[in-house]
Scaffold this motif. Structure first.
Motif, PDB file in Angstrom:
ATOM      1  N   TYR B  10      29.357  21.729  16.843  1.00  0.00           N
ATOM      2  CA  TYR B  10      30.441  20.792  17.126  1.00  0.00           C
ATOM      3  C   TYR B  10      31.380  20.722  15.928  1.00  0.00           C
ATOM      4  CZ  TYR B  10      27.281  19.126  20.768  1.00  0.00           C
ATOM      5  OH  TYR B  10      26.438  19.047  21.848  1.00  0.00           O
ATOM      6  N   LEU B  11      32.675  20.680  16.215  1.00  0.00           N
ATOM      7  CA  LEU B  11      33.676  20.434  15.167  1.00  0.00           C
ATOM      8  C   LEU B  11      34.664  19.415  15.717  1.00  0.00           C
ATOM      9  CD1 LEU B  11      33.601  23.875  15.527  1.00  0.00           C
ATOM     10  CD2 LEU B  11      34.765  23.646  13.370  1.00  0.00           C
ATOM     11  N   VAL B  12      34.919  18.397  14.945  1.00  0.00           N
ATOM     12  CA  VAL B  12      35.957  17.433  15.274  1.00  0.00           C
ATOM     13  C   VAL B  12      36.895  17.381  14.078  1.00  0.00           C
ATOM     14  CG1 VAL B  12      36.505  15.077  15.913  1.00  0.00           C
ATOM     15  CG2 VAL B  12      34.354  16.105  16.679  1.00  0.00           C
ATOM     16  N   THR B  13      38.177  17.598  14.317  1.00  0.00           N
ATOM     17  CA  THR B  13      39.103  17.710  13.203  1.00  0.00           C
ATOM     18  C   THR B  13      40.488  17.245  13.614  1.00  0.00           C
ATOM     19  OG1 THR B  13      39.887  19.229  11.485  1.00  0.00           O
ATOM     20  CG2 THR B  13      39.804  20.081  13.732  1.00  0.00           C
ATOM     21  N   GLN B  14      41.340  17.080  12.649  1.00  0.00           N
ATOM     22  CA  GLN B  14      42.709  16.622  12.888  1.00  0.00           C
ATOM     23  C   GLN B  14      43.638  17.813  13.095  1.00  0.00           C
ATOM     24  OE1 GLN B  14      43.642  13.360  12.991  1.00  0.00           O
ATOM     25  NE2 GLN B  14      41.567  12.630  12.550  1.00  0.00           N
ATOM     26  N   MET B  15      44.703  17.564  13.807  1.00  0.00           N
ATOM     27  CA  MET B  15      45.763  18.574  13.956  1.00  0.00           C
ATOM     28  C   MET B  15      46.230  19.034  12.587  1.00  0.00           C
ATOM     29  SD  MET B  15      48.239  17.118  16.956  1.00  0.00           S
ATOM     30  CE  MET B  15      49.576  18.120  16.354  1.00  0.00           C
ATOM     31  N   GLY B  16      46.520  20.309  12.487  1.00  0.00           N
ATOM     32  CA  GLY B  16      47.039  20.862  11.250  1.00  0.00           C
ATOM     33  C   GLY B  16      45.986  21.380  10.297  1.00  0.00           C
ATOM     34  N   ARG B  63      47.461  32.318  14.639  1.00  0.00           N
ATOM     35  CA  ARG B  63      46.713  31.314  13.866  1.00  0.00           C
ATOM     36  C   ARG B  63      45.212  31.592  13.942  1.00  0.00           C
ATOM     37  NH1 ARG B  63      46.305  26.972  16.018  1.00  0.00           N
ATOM     38  NH2 ARG B  63      47.093  27.375  18.116  1.00  0.00           N
ATOM     39  N   PHE B  64      44.819  32.389  14.938  1.00  0.00           N
ATOM     40  CA  PHE B  64      43.417  32.748  15.105  1.00  0.00           C
ATOM     41  C   PHE B  64      43.183  34.088  14.430  1.00  0.00           C
ATOM     42  CE2 PHE B  64      41.803  29.739  18.281  1.00  0.00           C
ATOM     43  CZ  PHE B  64      42.981  29.142  18.668  1.00  0.00           C
ATOM     44  N   SER B  68      35.052  40.434  10.684  1.00  0.00           N
ATOM     45  CA  SER B  68      33.716  40.984  10.873  1.00  0.00           C
ATOM     46  C   SER B  68      33.277  41.665   9.584  1.00  0.00           C
ATOM     47  CB  SER B  68      33.728  41.984  12.032  1.00  0.00           C
ATOM     48  OG  SER B  68      32.437  42.510  12.252  1.00  0.00           O
ATOM     49  N   PRO B  69      32.517  40.962   8.746  1.00  0.00           N
ATOM     50  CA  PRO B  69      32.079  41.554   7.487  1.00  0.00           C
ATOM     51  C   PRO B  69      31.082  42.703   7.676  1.00  0.00           C
ATOM     52  CG  PRO B  69      31.111  39.386   7.801  1.00  0.00           C
ATOM     53  CD  PRO B  69      32.097  39.572   8.906  1.00  0.00           C
ATOM     54  N   ASP B  70      30.323  42.627   8.751  1.00  0.00           N
ATOM     55  CA  ASP B  70      29.418  43.719   9.121  1.00  0.00           C
ATOM     56  C   ASP B  70      29.168  43.592  10.613  1.00  0.00           C
ATOM     57  OD1 ASP B  70      27.250  41.632   7.421  1.00  0.00           O
ATOM     58  OD2 ASP B  70      27.029  41.949   9.584  1.00  0.00           O
ATOM     59  N   LYS B  71      28.482  44.553  11.202  1.00  0.00           N
ATOM     60  CA  LYS B  71      28.425  44.556  12.670  1.00  0.00           C
ATOM     61  C   LYS B  71      27.546  43.448  13.240  1.00  0.00           C
ATOM     62  CE  LYS B  71      24.762  47.788  13.875  1.00  0.00           C
ATOM     63  NZ  LYS B  71      24.441  49.015  14.650  1.00  0.00           N
ATOM     64  N   ALA B  72      26.823  42.745  12.396  1.00  0.00           N
ATOM     65  CA  ALA B  72      25.999  41.641  12.869  1.00  0.00           C
ATOM     66  C   ALA B  72      26.715  40.297  12.807  1.00  0.00           C
ATOM     67  CB  ALA B  72      24.708  41.571  12.055  1.00  0.00           C
ATOM     68  N   HIS B  73      27.881  40.266  12.231  1.00  0.00           N
ATOM     69  CA  HIS B  73      28.603  39.017  12.045  1.00  0.00           C
ATOM     70  C   HIS B  73      30.041  39.118  12.534  1.00  0.00           C
ATOM     71  CE1 HIS B  73      25.311  38.715   9.102  1.00  0.00           C
ATOM     72  NE2 HIS B  73      25.382  37.413   9.291  1.00  0.00           N
ATOM     73  N   LEU B  74      30.472  38.062  13.222  1.00  0.00           N
ATOM     74  CA  LEU B  74      31.876  37.964  13.625  1.00  0.00           C
ATOM     75  C   LEU B  74      32.272  36.504  13.512  1.00  0.00           C
ATOM     76  CD1 LEU B  74      34.442  39.243  14.713  1.00  0.00           C
ATOM     77  CD2 LEU B  74      33.610  38.806  17.030  1.00  0.00           C
ATOM     78  N   ASN B  75      33.165  36.242  12.578  1.00  0.00           N
ATOM     79  CA  ASN B  75      33.600  34.889  12.338  1.00  0.00           C
ATOM     80  C   ASN B  75      34.999  34.682  12.897  1.00  0.00           C
ATOM     81  OD1 ASN B  75      31.174  34.572  10.868  1.00  0.00           O
ATOM     82  ND2 ASN B  75      32.166  35.372   9.018  1.00  0.00           N
ATOM     83  N   LEU B  76      35.305  33.425  13.173  1.00  0.00           N
ATOM     84  CA  LEU B  76      36.613  33.081  13.726  1.00  0.00           C
ATOM     85  C   LEU B  76      37.224  31.990  12.869  1.00  0.00           C
ATOM     86  CD1 LEU B  76      38.624  33.513  16.096  1.00  0.00           C
ATOM     87  CD2 LEU B  76      37.473  31.619  17.256  1.00  0.00           C
ATOM     88  N   HIS B  77      38.383  32.278  12.304  1.00  0.00           N
ATOM     89  CA  HIS B  77      39.085  31.293  11.499  1.00  0.00           C
ATOM     90  C   HIS B  77      40.343  30.862  12.249  1.00  0.00           C
ATOM     91  CE1 HIS B  77      40.027  29.126   7.837  1.00  0.00           C
ATOM     92  NE2 HIS B  77      41.268  29.540   7.969  1.00  0.00           N
ATOM     93  N   ILE B  78      40.570  29.558  12.265  1.00  0.00           N
ATOM     94  CA  ILE B  78      41.731  29.035  12.979  1.00  0.00           C
ATOM     95  C   ILE B  78      42.566  28.202  12.000  1.00  0.00           C
ATOM     96  CG2 ILE B  78      42.544  27.909  15.074  1.00  0.00           C
ATOM     97  CD1 ILE B  78      39.578  27.888  16.019  1.00  0.00           C
ATOM     98  N   ASN B  79      43.806  28.584  11.842  1.00  0.00           N
ATOM     99  CA  ASN B  79      44.730  27.851  10.959  1.00  0.00           C
ATOM    100  C   ASN B  79      45.550  26.854  11.759  1.00  0.00           C
ATOM    101  OD1 ASN B  79      44.119  29.255   8.558  1.00  0.00           O
ATOM    102  ND2 ASN B  79      45.444  30.940   9.171  1.00  0.00           N
ATOM    103  N   SER B  80      45.995  25.821  11.077  1.00  0.00           N
ATOM    104  CA  SER B  80      46.970  24.878  11.651  1.00  0.00           C
ATOM    105  C   SER B  80      46.592  24.475  13.069  1.00  0.00           C
ATOM    106  CB  SER B  80      48.374  25.508  11.652  1.00  0.00           C
ATOM    107  OG  SER B  80      48.735  25.907  10.357  1.00  0.00           O
ATOM    108  N   LEU B  81      45.442  23.877  13.218  1.00  0.00           N
ATOM    109  CA  LEU B  81      44.911  23.553  14.540  1.00  0.00           C
ATOM    110  C   LEU B  81      45.857  22.680  15.345  1.00  0.00           C
ATOM    111  CD1 LEU B  81      41.231  23.186  13.480  1.00  0.00           C
ATOM    112  CD2 LEU B  81      41.990  24.491  15.480  1.00  0.00           C
ATOM    113  N   GLU B  82      45.909  22.972  16.647  1.00  0.00           N
ATOM    114  CA  GLU B  82      46.729  22.225  17.591  1.00  0.00           C
ATOM    115  C   GLU B  82      45.827  21.598  18.648  1.00  0.00           C
ATOM    116  OE1 GLU B  82      49.521  25.002  19.181  1.00  0.00           O
ATOM    117  OE2 GLU B  82      50.487  25.378  17.237  1.00  0.00           O
TER     118      GLU B  82
END
Lengths: 113, 112
Positions: B10-16, B63-64, B68-82
């Protein structure tokens, strides 16, 4: 481009009744076909899959599905529904290549006691 | 042993704000995916990586950014959330030869 339709958005059945969830796909060749179930707040669990061979496939939890090439369908069935089967059901098509696995919009199943 | 694990749940966050979701699979699969599930339960593919190489990049705001640092990992970074980014994000993996997708339990993102 491949696509998947599930004509029924929401189905309600009584516990113990039989169930059929419809799935139609559009794809240029024989696809790999799948049914997944998602219980509330959970991830997706594979119920069954069709790759080739016998067109009637058996899955977990008493589910089965039949691939009909002429109708481009892969309908899911269960002879007797249990209350715990209430969930969202997704049909999916995945080509033999690794890319682009496409899901249908889902059918929500409600079960009456 | 969880086959595909995502954090946080779970993530709860503010816009931006900026946030990241991590995914790891221990199945030895070559291909990993990010799917977005909206409030109507519709599942939409966002990205796919095959052996650390981006192979699917659907119409997703820049913004998304997947990594993938290696084939076992895939991360998702989201900037400036809306607000519209609020959804459940699922990571999945698939083996060579096109078997089924294995899903993580999902990460529910709520943007206030």
């Amino acid at each position: 481009a491949q696509s998947v339709t599930q004509p029924d958005i929401h189905i309600t059945v009584s516990e113990g009744a039989s169930l059929e969830l419809r799935c139609n796909y559009s794809y240029g060749a024989t696809p790999y076909l799948f049914w997944y179930v998602q219980s509330p707040g959970q991830g997706l669990q594979l119920l069954l899959k069709y790759f080739s061979g016998d067109t009637l496939v058996q899955g977990i939890k008493g589910f089965e599905a039949e691939f009909k090439r002429s109708q481009s369908s892969f309908n899911l069935r269960k002879p007797s529904v249990h209350w715990s089967d209430a969930a969202e059901y997704f049909c999916a098509v995945g080509p033999r290549e690794v890319q682009n696995f496409v899901f249908g919009p889902g059918t929500r199943l409600s079960v009456l006691p | 042993d969880t086959a595909v694990s995502q954090t946080p749940k779970y993530l709860v966050t503010q816009m931006g704000n900026d946030k990241s979701i991590k995914c790891e699979q221990n199945l030895g699969h070559d291909t990993m995916y990010w799917y977005k599930q909206d409030s109507k339960k519709f599942l939409k593919i966002m990205f796919s990586y095959n052996n650390k190489e981006l192979i699917i990049n659907e119409t997703v705001p820049n913004r998304f950014s997947p990594k993938s640092p290696d084939k076992a990992h895939l991360n998702l970074h989201i900037n400036s959330l809306e607000l519209g980014d609020s959804a459940v994000y699922f990571c999945a993996s698939r083996g060579l030869g096109a078997g089924e997708l294995f899903f993580g339990e999902g990460s529910r993102l709520t943007v206030l």
